[in-house]
Structures are given as structure tokens and as C-alpha cells.
Enzyme design. Structure first.
Site, PDB file in Angstrom:
ATOM      1  CD  GLU A 244      -2.898  -1.391   2.531  1.00  0.00           C
ATOM      2  OE1 GLU A 244      -2.673  -0.370   3.370  1.00  0.00           O
ATOM      3  OE2 GLU A 244      -4.057  -2.035   2.424  1.00  0.00           O
TER       4      GLU A 244
ATOM      5  CD  GLU B  30      -3.341  -6.270   4.267  1.00  0.00           C
ATOM      6  OE1 GLU B  30      -4.083  -4.740   4.402  1.00  0.00           O
ATOM      7  OE2 GLU B  30      -2.602  -5.809   4.380  1.00  0.00           O
TER       8      GLU B  30
HETATM    9  C1  BG6 Z   1      -3.797  -2.299   5.609  1.00  0.00           C
HETATM   10  C2  BG6 Z   1      -2.816  -2.620   6.391  1.00  0.00           C
HETATM   11  O1  BG6 Z   1      -4.148  -0.773   5.411  1.00  0.00           O
HETATM   12  O2  BG6 Z   1      -4.768  -2.235   6.747  1.00  0.00           O
HETATM   13  C3  BG6 Z   1      -2.623  -3.142   7.311  1.00  0.00           C
HETATM   14  O3  BG6 Z   1      -1.806  -3.302   4.762  1.00  0.00           O
HETATM   15  C4  BG6 Z   1      -3.473  -2.704   7.946  1.00  0.00           C
HETATM   16  O4  BG6 Z   1      -1.414  -3.050   8.218  1.00  0.00           O
HETATM   17  C5  BG6 Z   1      -5.350  -2.849   7.107  1.00  0.00           C
HETATM   18  O5  BG6 Z   1      -3.543  -3.068   8.843  1.00  0.00           O
HETATM   19  C6  BG6 Z   1      -6.327  -2.669   8.565  1.00  0.00           C
HETATM   20  O6  BG6 Z   1      -6.276  -1.714   8.500  1.00  0.00           O
HETATM   21  P1  BG6 Z   1      -6.404  -1.089  10.281  1.00  0.00           P
HETATM   22  O7  BG6 Z   1      -6.655   0.673   9.977  1.00  0.00           O
HETATM   23  O8  BG6 Z   1      -8.233  -1.027  10.376  1.00  0.00           O
HETATM   24  O9  BG6 Z   1      -5.690  -1.944  11.027  1.00  0.00           O
END
Ligand code: BG6
Length: 467
Positions: free
Chosen positions: A164, A371
Site C-alpha cells: 500500500e 488482504e
Molecule cells: C491495511 C494494512 O491498510 O489495512 C494493514 O496493510 C492494516 O496493515 C489493515 O492493519 C487494516 O487497517 P486498520 O487501520 O483497520 O488496521
């Protein structure tokens, strides 16, 4: 409907969020080790000093992954474990840790998937030349990548260079939520360009060292809709895509920038600075796949009234998110057709299908979902069981969306949930949980399998038939 036979059912974590052991065995400090300790930067002052202590408990964690039948585990390497100072002397203990982790995964036939950069820049490089603001970082990053390719490339096929860049550069230089905590559009554009150059150079080197491997980068992907049929909103949507979405995907996966937006940024901010050879470098580095991190979609409206940045819901108080926008271009509004999480992220499985089809049409490359998941406060019942049913519902619907995308011709190689285990959310602390495994922070970080763990186990065993 079915998934390909060798589909990579996976789950993911990142070093700073899960490992802990922040100064163990010669690890150097990263920008997050310092930034998270500055007052007011993170939710309730949480940091990753201990996290889930995965560094010391990785064998126990890999064992539960194996019991679950996981096909791939995506994790990131902490640059500061390999090069405590960012460059120069290698810390052999760091190499040893990741080498052992890889061997442990392979012992159970779990395919390791490595992310090289998941935001934990060596503080030494931030101090030396302001990190991603300087082109000096390109060679240091590529050297770090070289050491990883050399040491792990014999056993690891799947590599993600950057996680990202749109988020760590956007939040670091655009809205001052991540280190280095700046609001400077010119620096943001230049630093973003430098990440793309580093990505391209790393990919070219990869071809020499790991000829049979597969490499790409992961972009946070927020497909979007126009708030209405009006010409103004449709135009705002187009601007959103060029400003926020294609601006990041294009240099990474097409080796160019969206022409209109490049003109706009260069006229308005004099950036990004593009030197001779830059665009040729970007063009010449070919990714094997596009990584996407998908959580939600956006609803976009015209923004003549000039709504700017108004903060982010980092508390989990539903409906506390205010409208954000870029004055004159677009703003993000609530989508009344969708349910939202407590952190005000729209739940939109069909957006994932739609988003992947869009990517296929634009780049025609295979995709890995690196993810996808639901951040929530999980309920614990009287017997201490964690019935994270909303997470199961969320994942089920998104997996169905993957099936549909495959039917529509998307070449989807794998799907990683975020996250394997409960870990630190950078800005939202330990309150926002994503894992299949609960970590009892009051009881020596003891692990407990949630309902979603058993559910995903069945999904994998049935290759996505049993949802
Ligand atoms: C992504 C990242 O942006 O989303 C992760 O790669 C992150 O590291 C995940 O934890 C979820 O986002 P958040 O802000 O809910 O932890």
C-alpha cells in the site's frame, strides 16, 4: 462454481503489527517504533513493542496455521531486523529468524508469501536523508531486497514488494497520520514516485536472482460509485479514480501516470519530479500479479463547496466519520445502500467483484487479494468462546464475490484474509480485531481459536465449496 485446484487460501500479517520483540536480537528502530511513542499519534498510545509476540511464538502460530490447512501465509520482513541501520551491516539474527519461519511454514506445506516493505522504515534512513523523500533510498531498498532474494528466494516463490504505497505515502505526507507526519502535497507526490522507482528496480533485480518466482506490489483498493447520475458527480468519480486509484496502480502496473492528472499535479504542485530514465525504468519492470488489499468501496460526489480533510474514525464509534474530500475535485459521502462497520468502512462484497473486473480490463494481469477482512470488537461469551459471526459473514460474502469474479474471467491466484491473528492496528490499537486467533492481552498473550478459525478451515478443506 469453483475455485482453481491450486488456489492459494491464505491469511496475512505484517511485522510491526504482530512480531513484537522490537529491540530483540539486534533489531534496529523503525520509524514506527519512535512515532507510535509520540503523544497523540495512535489510539490510546498503543504500540507494537510486544504486539502478539509472534517473533518468539512463531512455532506455536505456524502450528495452528497448519491445523487450519492454510495454503499460504503472507508476512512481512522487518527491514530493521536485516539491516538495523537501514544499510551497511547485516544482522545475521534477523536473517535467521525469517529463514526459520520459512522452514517452519514449508514443513507443513504452507507457501510463504513475503512482503518486503510493510511501512516499518529504518529510522536511521529517515534521519539520514528523510526516507522516501530522497532518491538515495532506492539503492538502499534494492540492496535490502537483494539480501532477502538471495537468502530466501530459494524457498519463497511469492513476493510483494510494497504494501500500500498509497496509504503509507498518503497518510505520511498528505494527512499527517503516519510518520513522518507531514501535510505536503509536493513531497507526497515526489515520495510516491520514488516508491514506484524502488519497486521497479527491485522487480528487475528479482528476475536475475529468483527466476522462477512471482512478484508484484499491493495497493489499497477502494473502487467507487458516483453518488448520483448527475454529470457533476460522474465527473467527480472520474477525478477520484485518476487522483486516488489509477494514480497509484498505473505507475506500478503500466509504467505510466494518468495523463490528465499528471498534468494537473505538475501544474499545481510542480511534482512529481520525473528525471530522465524514470519512465523507461517504470515501463521495463513487469509485475507478475497485482496485489490488492480490499476492505470497502467509496461513494463519490462533486465537491464544489471545497470539503477538505476532516479526520478519520479511529475509535470505533460508528457514524463518527465526517466527510472528506479534495476541494474542487471530489468528496467521499456515505453510501446509504450499504452497511458500515463500527469504524465506518462500507461493507460491500460486490465492490470486490466489480473492482477486480475493472483491474482485469485495465491491466489484464493475475490478481492476488493480499488482504480482506473485518475489523471489529469481537464478542466473548461466558465460556470464553469468541463467536465472531460478523467476521464469518463478511468473509463468506467476499469469497462468493471472488467466485463471481473468477467466472467473469478474473485470474485470481489467491485470497489472504487480514489477519491471521489479532494484532496491532496502526492507528486503532488492539481494540480493532481482525484475526482468526484471539490474543488474550491480560493473560500472557495466550492464543484462542475463534469461531471464524473453524469456519475458514472448512472453507479451505472444501476448496471454497463449503461456505
Ligand atoms: C491495511 C494494512 O491498510 O489495512 C494493514 O496493510 C492494516 O496493515 C489493515 O492493519 C487494516 O487497517 P486498520 O487501520 O483497520 O488496521
Amino acid at each position: 462454481m469453483s475455485f482453481p485446484k491450486n488456489f492459494l487460501w491464505g491469511s496475512a500479517t505484517a511485522a510491526y503489527q504482530v512480531e513484537g520483540a522490537w529491540n530483540q536480537d539486534g533489531k534496529g528502530p523503525s520509524i514506527w517504533d519512535l512515532y507510535s511513542k509520540l503523544p497523540g499519534t495512535t489510539f490510546e498510545g498503543t504500540n507494537g513493542d510486544i504486539a502478539a509476540d509472534h517473533y518468539n511464538r512463531y512455532k506455536e502460530d505456524v502450528k495452528t496455521m497448519a491445523e487450519m490447512g492454510l495454503k499460504t501465509y503472507r508476512f512481512s520482513i522487518a527491514w530493521t531486523r536485516i539491516f538495523p541501520e537501514g544499510s551497511g551491516k547485516i544482522n545475521e539474527k534477523g536473517i535467521e529468524f525469517y529463514s526459520n519461519l520459512i522452514d517452519e511454514l514449508l514443513k507443513y506445506n504452507i507457501e510463504p508469501m513475503i512482503t518486503l516493505y510493510h511501512w516499518d522504515l529504518p529510522q536511521a534512513l529517515q534521519d539520514k536523508y528523510a526516507g522516501w523523500e530522497s532518491r538515495e533510498i532506492i539503492d538502499d531498498f534494492v540492496e535490502y531486497a537483494r539480501v532477502c532474494f538471495k537468502n530466501f528466494g530459494d524457498r519463497v516463490k511469492y513476493w510483494i514488494v510494497m504494501n500500500e504505497p498509497n496509504v503509507f505515502i498518503g497518510l505520511g505526507y498528505g494527512i499527517a497520520l503516519h510518520p513522518p507526519g507531514l501535510k505536503d502535497r509536493k513531497k507526497e507526490l515526489n515520495a510516491g514516485h520514488i516508491t514506484a522507482l524502488a519497486n521497479a528496480k527491485a522487480i528487475k533485480l528479482f528476475r536475475e536472482i529468483v527466476p522462477n518466482g512471482m512478484i508484484g506490489s499491493s495497493i489499497a483498493y477502494g473502487p467507487a460509485y458516483a453518488a448520483s447520475e448527475s454529470e457533476e458527480d460522474k465527473l467527480a468519480l472520474e477525478k477520484y479514480y485518476n487522483y486516488n486509484v489509477w494514480w497509484w496502480f498505473d505507475p506500478y502496473f503500466k509504467g505510466e501516470y494518468p495523463a490528465d492528472m499528471l498534468k494537473y499535479n505538475q501544474e499545481k504542485y510542480g511534482a512529481p519530479e520525473i528525471l530522465d530514465g524514470d519512465m523507461e525504468l517504470l515501463k521495463s519492470a513487469k509485475s507478475d500479479f497485482i496485489g490488492i488489499n480490499y476492505y470497502c468501496t467509496q461513494m463519490i460526489a462533486d465537491n464544489k463547496e471545497g470539503v477538505g480533510y476532516n479526520g478519520m474514525n479511529t475509535t470505533g464509534e460508528k457514524n463518527s466519520q465526517k466527510e472528506n474530500g479534495v476541494p474542487g475535485l471530489f468528496k467521499n459521502v456515505r453510501n446509504t445502500n450499504l452497511e458500515y462497520t463500527d469504524w465506518d468502512w462500507a461493507i460491500d462484497p460486490d465492490g470486490l467483484r466489480y473492482g477486480m473486473v475493472q483491474l482485469k480490463e485495465r491491466y489484464n494481469l493475475p490478481i492476488i487479494i493480499s488482504e480482506n477482512g473485518l475489523g471489529a470488537v469481537d464478542p466473548i461469551d461466558e465460556e470464553g468462546n469468541i463467536q465472531d459471526i460478523p467476521r464469518i459473514d463478511y468473509l463468506r460474502e467476499h469469497i462468493i464475490a471472488c467466485e463471481k469474479a473468477i467466472e467473469e474471467g478474473v485470474d485470481l491466484l489467491g485470497y489472504c484474509t487480514w489477519s491471521y491473528i489479532d494484532l496491532l492496528s496502526w492507528l486503532n490499537g488492539y481494540k480493532k480485531q481482525y484475526g482468526f486467533i484471539y490474543v488474550d492481552r491480560k493473560n500472557n498473550l495466550e492464543r484462542k481459536k475463534k469461531a471464524s478459525y473453524f469456519w475458514y478451515k472448512d472453507v479451505i478443506a472444501s476448496n471454497g465449496e463449503k461456505l
